[in-house]
Motif scaffolding. Sequence first.
Motif, PDB file in Angstrom:
ATOM      1  N   HIS A  85       0.789  -1.220   0.000  1.00 12.93           N
ATOM      2  CA  HIS A  85       0.000   0.000   0.000  1.00 12.93           C
ATOM      3  C   HIS A  85       0.831   1.284   0.000  1.00 12.93           C
ATOM      4  CE1 HIS A  85      -2.795  -3.051   1.524  1.00 12.93           C
ATOM      5  NE2 HIS A  85      -3.713  -2.329   0.905  1.00 12.93           N
ATOM      6  N   PHE A  86       2.133   1.181   0.197  1.00 12.37           N
ATOM      7  CA  PHE A  86       2.967   2.361   0.351  1.00 12.37           C
ATOM      8  C   PHE A  86       2.847   3.277  -0.864  1.00 12.37           C
ATOM      9  CE2 PHE A  86       6.740   4.947   0.690  1.00 12.37           C
ATOM     10  CZ  PHE A  86       6.837   5.160   2.045  1.00 12.37           C
ATOM     11  N   PRO A  87       2.708   4.572  -0.694  1.00 15.71           N
ATOM     12  CA  PRO A  87       2.773   5.357   0.540  1.00 15.71           C
ATOM     13  C   PRO A  87       1.412   5.578   1.202  1.00 15.71           C
ATOM     14  CG  PRO A  87       2.739   6.863  -1.300  1.00 15.71           C
ATOM     15  CD  PRO A  87       2.672   5.460  -1.877  1.00 15.71           C
ATOM     16  N   ASN A  88       0.378   4.919   0.719  1.00 17.47           N
ATOM     17  CA  ASN A  88      -0.971   5.101   1.256  1.00 17.47           C
ATOM     18  C   ASN A  88      -1.175   4.284   2.527  1.00 17.47           C
ATOM     19  OD1 ASN A  88      -1.697   6.775  -0.925  1.00 17.47           O
ATOM     20  ND2 ASN A  88      -2.036   4.975  -2.193  1.00 17.47           N
ATOM     21  N   PRO A  89      -2.243   4.574   3.283  1.00 16.65           N
ATOM     22  CA  PRO A  89      -2.535   3.769   4.476  1.00 16.65           C
ATOM     23  C   PRO A  89      -2.842   2.323   4.087  1.00 16.65           C
ATOM     24  CG  PRO A  89      -4.133   5.577   4.219  1.00 16.65           C
ATOM     25  CD  PRO A  89      -3.209   5.632   3.061  1.00 16.65           C
ATOM     26  N   ILE A  90      -2.626   1.413   5.012  1.00 15.64           N
ATOM     27  CA  ILE A  90      -2.853  -0.004   4.694  1.00 15.64           C
ATOM     28  C   ILE A  90      -4.327  -0.303   4.469  1.00 15.64           C
ATOM     29  CG2 ILE A  90      -0.770  -0.710   5.917  1.00 15.64           C
ATOM     30  CD1 ILE A  90      -2.684  -2.038   7.995  1.00 15.64           C
ATOM     31  N   TRP A  91      -5.199   0.614   4.854  1.00 20.42           N
ATOM     32  CA  TRP A  91      -6.637   0.406   4.660  1.00 20.42           C
ATOM     33  C   TRP A  91      -7.079   0.870   3.278  1.00 20.42           C
ATOM     34  CZ3 TRP A  91      -4.575   2.349   9.244  1.00 20.42           C
ATOM     35  CH2 TRP A  91      -4.630   1.450  10.312  1.00 20.42           C
ATOM     36  N   ALA A  92      -6.196   1.479   2.497  1.00 18.73           N
ATOM     37  CA  ALA A  92      -6.512   1.917   1.134  1.00 18.73           C
ATOM     38  C   ALA A  92      -6.396   0.721   0.183  1.00 18.73           C
ATOM     39  CB  ALA A  92      -5.545   3.028   0.710  1.00 18.73           C
ATOM     40  N   ALA A  93      -6.744   0.940  -1.062  1.00 22.43           N
ATOM     41  CA  ALA A  93      -6.604  -0.112  -2.074  1.00 22.43           C
ATOM     42  C   ALA A  93      -5.119  -0.425  -2.265  1.00 22.43           C
ATOM     43  CB  ALA A  93      -7.221   0.344  -3.386  1.00 22.43           C
ATOM     44  N   ALA A  94      -4.843  -1.704  -2.435  1.00 22.31           N
ATOM     45  CA  ALA A  94      -3.456  -2.131  -2.648  1.00 22.31           C
ATOM     46  C   ALA A  94      -2.973  -1.691  -4.025  1.00 22.31           C
ATOM     47  CB  ALA A  94      -3.345  -3.648  -2.517  1.00 22.31           C
ATOM     48  N   ARG A  95      -1.677  -1.483  -4.133  1.00 20.92           N
ATOM     49  CA  ARG A  95      -1.073  -1.160  -5.429  1.00 20.92           C
ATOM     50  C   ARG A  95      -1.186  -2.364  -6.338  1.00 20.92           C
ATOM     51  NH1 ARG A  95       4.257  -0.010  -2.862  1.00 20.92           N
ATOM     52  NH2 ARG A  95       4.852  -1.535  -4.395  1.00 20.92           N
ATOM     53  N   SER A  96      -1.372  -2.142  -7.592  1.00 23.50           N
ATOM     54  CA  SER A  96      -1.515  -3.254  -8.536  1.00 23.50           C
ATOM     55  C   SER A  96      -0.198  -3.979  -8.768  1.00 23.50           C
ATOM     56  CB  SER A  96      -2.080  -2.752  -9.866  1.00 23.50           C
ATOM     57  OG  SER A  96      -1.210  -1.795 -10.429  1.00 23.50           O
ATOM     58  N   ASP A  97       0.926  -3.317  -8.521  1.00 22.27           N
ATOM     59  CA  ASP A  97       2.225  -3.943  -8.764  1.00 22.27           C
ATOM     60  C   ASP A  97       2.753  -4.694  -7.541  1.00 22.27           C
ATOM     61  OD1 ASP A  97       2.724  -1.683  -7.221  1.00 22.27           O
ATOM     62  OD2 ASP A  97       4.592  -1.194  -8.260  1.00 22.27           O
ATOM     63  N   ALA A  98       1.960  -4.745  -6.472  1.00 20.61           N
ATOM     64  CA  ALA A  98       2.402  -5.432  -5.251  1.00 20.61           C
ATOM     65  C   ALA A  98       2.076  -6.917  -5.346  1.00 20.61           C
ATOM     66  CB  ALA A  98       1.732  -4.825  -4.034  1.00 20.61           C
ATOM     67  N   GLY A  99       3.001  -7.721  -4.988  1.00 22.47           N
ATOM     68  CA  GLY A  99       2.792  -9.167  -4.981  1.00 22.47           C
ATOM     69  C   GLY A  99       3.653  -9.786  -3.909  1.00 22.47           C
ATOM     70  N   GLU A 100       3.722 -11.090  -3.885  1.00 21.41           N
ATOM     71  CA  GLU A 100       4.613 -11.760  -2.926  1.00 21.41           C
ATOM     72  C   GLU A 100       6.039 -11.353  -3.238  1.00 21.41           C
ATOM     73  OE1 GLU A 100       4.384 -13.861  -0.142  1.00 21.41           O
ATOM     74  OE2 GLU A 100       2.361 -13.054  -0.228  1.00 21.41           O
ATOM     75  N   GLN A 101       6.746 -10.979  -2.211  1.00 16.26           N
ATOM     76  CA  GLN A 101       8.109 -10.497  -2.389  1.00 16.26           C
ATOM     77  C   GLN A 101       9.034 -11.229  -1.430  1.00 16.26           C
ATOM     78  OE1 GLN A 101       7.618  -6.423  -1.375  1.00 16.26           O
ATOM     79  NE2 GLN A 101       6.209  -6.004  -3.027  1.00 16.26           N
TER      80      GLN A 101
END
Length: 142
Positions: free
Chosen positions: A103-119
């Motif tokens: 979610h960075f830099p947004n709060p964790i309660w916001a929509a997740a970034r589309s480029d975020a995955g298992e890392q």
Amino acid sequence: MTIACELCDAGAGDILVSTDQLRVILVDDANYPGFCRVIWNAHVKEMTDLSESERAVFMQAVWKVEAALREVMQPHKMNVASLGNMVPHLHWHLIPRYTDDAHFPNPIWAAARSDAGEQPALDARRLLLPQLRQIIISNFSS
């Protein structure tokens, strides 16, 4: 009508520290290893409902948990928040944040970034949880 309060259940969650006044919970959140809550045991809605000495005890606990999180998890930034909109029971969220989290830099309660995955970094952070657990516990026993 009585409204159930999930935070009044003193046995709920992965309890790291429990005192007469508060408890520290390690939140089971796969995307945010190290996410903790500091919960005031009595059902109290606002910080100003506590006495000055109770507020000091509560905030000292928050700072102890934050210090442990920073030491062990090495986050880019700490989110420390007391929201309580859905559960009117005093508690603080302590969330280690990283520039590569979902979610960075947004709060964790916001929509997740589309480029975020298992890392791989997320797996490495999960491996730090036993050390975090030990340091939080030891910070409250001294």
